[in-house]
Design a protein around this motif. Structure first.
Motif, short mmCIF file in Angstrom:
data_model
loop_
_atom_site.label_atom_id
_atom_site.label_comp_id
_atom_site.label_asym_id
_atom_site.label_seq_id
_atom_site.Cartn_x
_atom_site.Cartn_y
_atom_site.Cartn_z
N SER A 266 0.82 -1.21 0.00
CA SER A 266 0.00 0.00 0.00
C SER A 266 0.86 1.27 0.00
N ASN A 267 2.14 1.13 0.22
CA ASN A 267 3.05 2.28 0.24
C ASN A 267 3.24 2.80 -1.19
N GLN A 268 3.14 4.17 -1.36
CA GLN A 268 3.21 4.71 -2.73
C GLN A 268 4.64 4.80 -3.24
N VAL A 269 5.61 4.73 -2.35
CA VAL A 269 7.00 4.87 -2.80
C VAL A 269 7.37 3.66 -3.66
N ASP A 270 8.01 3.94 -4.84
CA ASP A 270 8.38 2.86 -5.75
C ASP A 270 9.88 2.75 -5.94
N GLU A 271 10.55 3.88 -5.78
CA GLU A 271 11.95 3.88 -6.14
C GLU A 271 12.76 4.56 -5.04
N ILE A 272 14.01 4.16 -4.93
CA ILE A 272 14.84 4.64 -3.85
C ILE A 272 16.29 4.50 -4.31
N THR A 273 17.19 5.27 -3.73
CA THR A 273 18.60 5.11 -4.10
C THR A 273 19.32 4.31 -3.02
N SER A 274 20.48 3.75 -3.36
CA SER A 274 21.23 2.97 -2.36
C SER A 274 21.58 3.85 -1.17
N ASP A 275 21.88 5.12 -1.47
CA ASP A 275 22.25 6.02 -0.40
C ASP A 275 21.08 6.25 0.56
N GLN A 276 19.87 6.37 -0.01
CA GLN A 276 18.69 6.55 0.85
C GLN A 276 18.45 5.32 1.73
N ASP B 32 27.44 -5.45 4.21
CA ASP B 32 28.61 -5.28 3.35
C ASP B 32 28.29 -4.45 2.12
N ILE B 33 27.14 -4.72 1.51
CA ILE B 33 26.85 -4.09 0.23
C ILE B 33 26.28 -2.69 0.39
N VAL B 34 25.35 -2.52 1.34
CA VAL B 34 24.65 -1.24 1.46
C VAL B 34 25.24 -0.35 2.55
N MET B 35 25.38 -0.90 3.76
CA MET B 35 25.75 -0.06 4.90
C MET B 35 27.23 0.32 4.88
N LYS B 36 28.05 -0.60 4.39
CA LYS B 36 29.51 -0.41 4.41
C LYS B 36 29.97 -0.02 5.81
N ARG C 180 21.71 -10.33 6.62
CA ARG C 180 22.13 -9.08 7.25
C ARG C 180 23.59 -8.78 6.93
N GLY C 181 24.42 -9.82 6.99
CA GLY C 181 25.84 -9.62 6.68
C GLY C 181 26.02 -9.10 5.27
N ILE D 288 18.18 5.27 5.72
CA ILE D 288 17.02 4.75 6.45
C ILE D 288 17.48 3.78 7.53
N PHE D 289 18.36 2.84 7.13
CA PHE D 289 18.79 1.82 8.08
C PHE D 289 19.80 2.36 9.09
N ALA D 290 20.35 3.55 8.82
CA ALA D 290 21.24 4.16 9.81
C ALA D 290 20.47 5.12 10.71
N GLY D 291 19.20 5.36 10.38
CA GLY D 291 18.38 6.22 11.22
C GLY D 291 18.46 7.69 10.86
N GLU D 292 19.02 8.02 9.68
CA GLU D 292 19.10 9.43 9.30
C GLU D 292 17.83 9.89 8.58
N ILE D 293 17.22 9.00 7.81
CA ILE D 293 15.91 9.31 7.23
C ILE D 293 14.89 8.53 8.04
N THR D 294 13.90 9.24 8.61
CA THR D 294 12.96 8.53 9.50
C THR D 294 11.52 8.66 9.06
N ASN D 295 11.26 9.46 8.03
CA ASN D 295 9.86 9.65 7.63
C ASN D 295 9.70 9.38 6.14
N TRP D 296 8.57 8.75 5.79
CA TRP D 296 8.34 8.40 4.39
C TRP D 296 8.21 9.65 3.51
N ASN D 297 7.82 10.81 4.09
CA ASN D 297 7.65 11.98 3.23
C ASN D 297 8.99 12.50 2.70
#
Lengths: 281, 284
Positions: A126-136, A175-179, A170-171, A140-149
């Motif tokens: 149901s989420n409208q977001v379709d696309e995202i960058t690796s940096d985003q 390795d690939i995303v979080m570095k 997770r590993g 998100i997983f580092a807690g810097e982006i916290t809102n879908w808007n």
């Protein structure tokens, strides 16, 4: 009469207790005792990554149909366990769903990449977001982006769902995303792919990551840097979040183990790989 | 026949001691695997720290000790009043026919596998909390609700037994003095049965602390200390179950050390139960 019966039962219990302790350690060496030319026989023990496990089981099943004299036992445990088991000879084949660490490369194991797997970033359908960058994703997983808007979605706090430490997925994701970035500490931890899917499919604001082969209609895989999460994009390199599935052996494979690996790299074996994962041949 | 009996006796003795030996073996195993790292990290690095990052060498389990306590207390706060009310109703008020429906219902709760409770929590309780309360549903409260249901059979059965074992004279005397049924329950029967009720609460706590699967599925398993009941948390049992599959080396030892702490908590609870039930025996 009654006493004899009780005696019989007690003795029986005792015998059962003793036989239960018998180990099958002797079977492990069997594969090496093969004569050339004959159909392979013996037992193969496989252990390691829980991501590789379902694929290994399926391959083992198909292999067993062709060579009924070989018994294959597939266990989980995680990639580290897989590497360790191969090194110690506890298992004939160790599975890993990540590249070997430098410390593990020192074991000089024989390494076979049997498949590739993409990691899909999944959200609620149901989420409208379709696309995202690796940096985003990283933010998100580092807690810097916290809102879908911030990502073009509605105003809602993102529920970040992570896997437990030690998980192969997770590993690979780390390795690939979080570095070098650290995961946000307050992310929900779910200990399996199934639990992640269940959570994401019921929480409209959740985001998680799972093996691409496990995606279904309950979750939506995000496009990453413009590439859809599918096998073509993993192979042509445009979808960046992917990992190898490795099978490791301590010695040069022979006998049943060699036959099994040959089978995996055959047309038939790779077709099985291709059902859920990405073929390497 | 004599020699047969001796044989049977001997074999039964061996089988009987296996139970005790198993406990000893498990205790020895857990401690021998877990103690080295506890000694190595000291109190501050292990029990006193909330940093749990096993892959980078931090093994602080304070967050999980607190999480376990929070979730267990929540379960007690929700489960005990309901369980006690149920016990009073069954022992003092319900007629035979109702009892025949209620009791099997409660006993059935004890027979449901914990993974089913967990799945119920994940698909009903968590989404409900997400919609009606702050946070994303995975929380201490979700864990406490599921555990409160799971400890009901323990609390109800033991409390009911202790209420029933209050001598009938107490009840008659209270009623003869003009007290109402309700006053008798509240002022005479419950106080007389309090040690048994306390034992039921402690046993319920033991059950709640030991529960693993259902809790993992609904509490979110975050190692940070929760600030409110709507925040996620991880329990000691959850920590072991989640990470055991992967752990090697120090990480594995740290999980055994988590087991040592759990073991000590359960031991303390078990000893206090025996104390309470002994006291309960004195009342009779």
């Amino acid at each position: 009469m009654k006493k004899l019966f009780i005696l019989g039962i007690t003795v029986l219990m005792f015998v059962l207790v003793l036989t239960g302790c018998q180990s099958n350690a002797g079977d492990v060496k069997n594969p090496s005792k093969q004569q050339k030319g004959a159909n392979p026989t013996g037992n193969i023990t496989i252990a390691g990554s829980t991501s590789v496990q379902p694929l290994a089981e399926e391959l083992a099943g198909a292999f067993a149909d062709k060579y009924p004299d070989v018994r294959i036992d597939v266990q989980g445990g995680g990639s580290s366990v897989g590497v360790q088991s191969a090194k110690d000879g506890v298992a004939d084949i160790g599975n890993s769903s990540r590249d070997l660490k430098d410390s593990e490369k020192a074991y000089n194991l024989y390494e076979y990449t049997i498949a590739k797997d993409g990691i899909a970033i999944v959200i609620n359908p149901s989420n409208q977001v379709d696309e995202i960058t690796s940096d985003q994703i990283k933010k998100i997983f580092a807690g810097e982006i916290t809102n879908w808007n911030d990502l073009g979605g509605k105003d809602a706090v993102i529920t970040v769902i992570n896997r437990e430490e030690g998980s192969g997925t997770r590993g690979a994701f780390e390795d690939i995303v979080m570095k070098d970035a650290a995961f946000i500490g307050s992310a929900i931890i779910q200990p399996s792919t199934g639990a992640i899917k269940q959570t994401v499919s019921t929480d409209p604001d959740a985001i998680g990551y799972i093996s691409m082969g496990s995606m279904d209609s309950g979750v939506k895989g995000l496009m990453i840097d413009g590439a859809q999460p599918n096998s073509d994009n993993v192979l042509n390199g445009s979808y960046k979040i992917s990992r190898p599935f490795l099978m490791l052996t301590k010695d040069e494979p022979q006998g049943a183990v060699k036959a099994f690996l040959d089978f995996i790299f055959s047309q038939e074996g790779q077709d099985i790989v291709g059902q859920e994962f990405i073929k390497v041949k | 026949m004599r020699s047969h009996e001796k044989w049977v006796q001997g074999i039964l003795f061996i089988l009987a001691t296996t139970a005790v030996l198993t406990v000893l073996a498990i205790t020895f195993f857990i401690f021998s695997e877990g103690l080295p790292i506890m000694v190595d990290r000291g109190v501050t690095g292990f029990i006193g720290s909330t940093r749990w990052e096993p892959l980078s060498g931090s093994f602080g389990i304070l967050g999980m000790i607190i999480g376990t306590i929070q979730i267990t207390l929540g379960a007690i706060a929700l489960g005990v009043p309901v369980g006690l009310a149920c016990a009073v109703y069954l022992a003092e008020i319900a007629d035979r026919r109702l009892e025949k429906i209620l009791r099997p219902g409660i006993e059935l709760l004890a027979g449901i596998p914990s993974v089913v409770y967990g799945f119920f929590g994940l698909s009903v309780v968590v989404p409900f909390l997400r919609e009606h309360f702050p946070g994303n549903g995975f929380s201490i409260l979700a864990g406490s609700i599921i555990l409160a249901i799971m400890i009901l059979p323990t609390v109800v059965n033991i409390s009911e037994n202790s209420i029933r074992s209050v001598p009938g004279d107490y009840r008659s005397a209270s009623l003869a003095l003009g007290a109402s049924h309700w006053q008798t329950i509240l002022r005479v029967i419950l106080p007389a049965a309090r040690s048994g009720i306390a034992a039921s609460v402690i046993l319920g706590m033991g059950r709640a602390i030991g529960e693993t699967m259902a809790v993992i599925m609904v509490t979110g398993n975050v190692t940070k200390v929760a600030g409110s009941i709507f925040d996620p948390a991880r329990t000691l049992t959850g920590n072991i179950a989640i990470e055991m599959g992967y752990a090697a080396g120090e990480h594995r030892e740290a999980l055994f050390a988590t087991g040592v702490i759990l073991f000590l908590i359960i031991m303390v609870l078990n000893f206090s139960t025996t104390r309470f039930s002994r006291k309960a025996g004195d009342v009779k």
